[in-house]
Design a protein around this motif. Sequence first.
Motif, PDB file in Angstrom:
ATOM      1  N   ALA A   1       2.305   1.917  -3.531  1.00  0.00           N
ATOM      2  CA  ALA A   1       1.142   2.130  -4.336  1.00  0.00           C
ATOM      3  C   ALA A   1       0.931   3.564  -4.255  1.00  0.00           C
ATOM      4  O   ALA A   1       0.758   4.487  -5.124  1.00  0.00           O
ATOM      5  CB  ALA A   1       0.143   1.273  -4.195  1.00  0.00           C
ATOM      6  N   LEU A   2       0.753   4.170  -2.921  1.00  0.00           N
ATOM      7  CA  LEU A   2       0.473   5.456  -2.748  1.00  0.00           C
ATOM      8  C   LEU A   2       1.577   6.435  -3.021  1.00  0.00           C
ATOM      9  O   LEU A   2       1.419   7.505  -3.665  1.00  0.00           O
ATOM     10  CB  LEU A   2       0.002   5.824  -1.257  1.00  0.00           C
TER      11      LEU A   2
ATOM     12  N   SER B   1      -4.551  -5.041  -3.224  1.00  0.00           N
ATOM     13  CA  SER B   1      -5.710  -4.513  -4.162  1.00  0.00           C
ATOM     14  C   SER B   1      -5.378  -3.069  -4.464  1.00  0.00           C
ATOM     15  O   SER B   1      -5.607  -2.815  -5.616  1.00  0.00           O
ATOM     16  CB  SER B   1      -6.961  -4.357  -3.141  1.00  0.00           C
ATOM     17  N   ILE B   2      -4.955  -2.384  -3.454  1.00  0.00           N
ATOM     18  CA  ILE B   2      -4.722  -0.780  -3.549  1.00  0.00           C
ATOM     19  C   ILE B   2      -3.296  -0.931  -4.663  1.00  0.00           C
ATOM     20  O   ILE B   2      -3.291   0.007  -5.770  1.00  0.00           O
ATOM     21  CB  ILE B   2      -4.209  -0.193  -2.733  1.00  0.00           C
ATOM     22  N   PHE B   3      -2.406  -1.556  -4.852  1.00  0.00           N
ATOM     23  CA  PHE B   3      -1.368  -1.742  -5.536  1.00  0.00           C
ATOM     24  C   PHE B   3      -1.552  -1.979  -6.934  1.00  0.00           C
ATOM     25  O   PHE B   3      -0.871  -1.291  -7.790  1.00  0.00           O
ATOM     26  CB  PHE B   3      -0.197  -2.946  -4.988  1.00  0.00           C
TER      27      PHE B   3
ATOM     28  N   ILE C   1      -6.071  -6.290   1.148  1.00  0.00           N
ATOM     29  CA  ILE C   1      -6.313  -4.847   0.954  1.00  0.00           C
ATOM     30  C   ILE C   1      -4.924  -4.174   0.420  1.00  0.00           C
ATOM     31  O   ILE C   1      -5.134  -3.547  -0.780  1.00  0.00           O
ATOM     32  CB  ILE C   1      -6.744  -4.367   2.252  1.00  0.00           C
ATOM     33  N   GLY C   2      -3.651  -4.429   0.989  1.00  0.00           N
ATOM     34  CA  GLY C   2      -2.686  -3.670   0.262  1.00  0.00           C
ATOM     35  C   GLY C   2      -2.295  -4.093  -1.242  1.00  0.00           C
ATOM     36  O   GLY C   2      -2.057  -3.313  -2.142  1.00  0.00           O
TER      37      GLY C   2
ATOM     38  N   THR D   1      -4.942  -8.044   5.467  1.00  0.00           N
ATOM     39  CA  THR D   1      -4.205  -6.809   5.427  1.00  0.00           C
ATOM     40  C   THR D   1      -3.447  -6.913   4.207  1.00  0.00           C
ATOM     41  O   THR D   1      -3.428  -5.834   3.462  1.00  0.00           O
ATOM     42  CB  THR D   1      -3.569  -6.774   6.570  1.00  0.00           C
TER      43      THR D   1
ATOM     44  N   VAL E   1     -10.717   3.172  -3.936  1.00  0.00           N
ATOM     45  CA  VAL E   1     -10.290   2.227  -3.126  1.00  0.00           C
ATOM     46  C   VAL E   1     -11.316   1.829  -1.794  1.00  0.00           C
ATOM     47  O   VAL E   1     -11.292   0.739  -1.557  1.00  0.00           O
ATOM     48  CB  VAL E   1      -8.889   3.032  -2.456  1.00  0.00           C
TER      49      VAL E   1
ATOM     50  N   SER F   1       0.826  -1.123   0.062  1.00  0.00           N
ATOM     51  CA  SER F   1      -0.066   0.180  -0.057  1.00  0.00           C
ATOM     52  C   SER F   1       0.757   1.333  -0.095  1.00  0.00           C
ATOM     53  O   SER F   1       0.661   2.149  -0.818  1.00  0.00           O
ATOM     54  CB  SER F   1      -0.944   0.063   1.271  1.00  0.00           C
TER      55      SER F   1
END
Length: 522
Positions: free
Chosen positions: A31-32, A374-376, A371-372, A368, A50, A28
């Motif tokens: 990605a951000l 998925s954002i990536f 989720i990370g 966790t 997101v 994550s």
Amino acid sequence: MLQALDLLMILVACLCLMAGSPVAFTLSGVALLFAGLGWLAGAPLSLGAVPSRIYGIMTNQVLIAVPLFVFMGVMLERSRVAESLLNAMGRLVGGSPGGLGLSVTLVGTLLAASTGIVGATVATLGLLALPAMLKQGYDARLAAGSVAASGTLGQIIPPSIVLVVLGDQISAAYRAAQLKVGNFAPETVTVGDLFAGALVPGLLLATLYALYQVVTARLSPQKAPPMRSVPLSMRDLKEALAALLPPAVLIIAVLGSILAGLATPTEAASVGALGAILLAGRKLGGRKSVSVLALASGSGVVLLATIVDLEPSRAVGTASGVIALAAAIGLAGIFVLAFSSSVRQVHHGGILQDALRKATEITAMIFTIVIGASIFSLVFRDLGGEELIASALSGVPGGAGGAVLAVMLVMFALGFFLDFLEIVFVVVPIVTPALLGIPLADGSMLSPVWLAVMMAVNLQTSFLTPPFGFALFYLRGVAPQTVKTADIYLGAMPFVALQLLMLLILWFYPSLATWLPAYIYG
């Protein structure tokens, strides 16, 4: 600059992961960071999606099976079912050369089908079986390789956590690939499809392990001496049956209900969790009649539900419906009482709290990472990475076959450094839509079930391959000091060769992974 951001994003993420940074926060965070760089470079971003992605993950009916399967595996591990199985199988087949090694393979297969957690299985077998094999005079390399390889069967034999999370990712990738080619009503790929597809290859791989044990014992009896010279008694048979029957019933109830279409993976996982508590209560000194009563009453409710419509508003319309509904309520009450007795038993034994805590930790870690990842993957697509991967794979010599081979080699190499969850949630969503969109020579597309099973076996192989295989590290942590690291590595190599042979068999005979899903689900 924009064209290089997607490749640089993958490189930075891999370097951070190899440096030991926490997986979920690395994915994550990277990605951000690259989302900010992409924004500065003028890339169109969709970070507003997101929250909906996170909500979709937490309400995903398939992923709800993960904590239930994890709890089932942890409960069986804590209740020492493996120890009983190993002792029983040792008495049953230990009289012949290689019998103890063969029993380790059989127990590993049963544990794989009942727990699906590789690290726990390797550690359990390493603590129980490895000292016994060394004491019996087994060659250290053969003993270590047998334990490590048998422990990794949980990667491929269903119900497996790997197959559950891989099934969710493959399903989404297949749907995306079909939409790209204009099929707006594609067939769904379910976790049940993957369970059915992986069953035959998983059992075939376990058979290859067993054959290797038998052949080695025949050619070099000094490496795998027999446990005893006394004949097998009726008492040994009864004890072996008593140890084998309960986990076998649980496996049949969980896996059989999925393959038969009677339950979804999530529903079957809940049955497995309840069954694990019953087995644990039985192992901790609870009365056998309690587990038998729970099994009989629960089966009775299921049988009634398949014969009679138990919906109250419809059942009360006829005398037979009222009788069936009353019987179902009574049987459910009996099950609750019997199950409550097992819960009290495992609670007083200190297993319930420990199992819940461990299952919660593993589940939180998995979600966790999901989720990370998925954002990536969302940011990677925004930066044009998906088109880059599709272009690169379509340009690989050999068409679809060459592209699959290239992806398999990359996943195998990444398996040395990354855990299977990281590979499944990072690599699979990126490369699989492109692979499933490359046409074969006859114009058809790759089978998503075959591709998923190939990936699962490949990940299992990298789990066992020296010098960085995770299963080898697990075994090194619990192995006696007399077993050298070189013994573990060299002992694993023949089993790595068998897994590569399994990959070759699947490559040339893909029907091994596709015929059972087609037969069951049409």
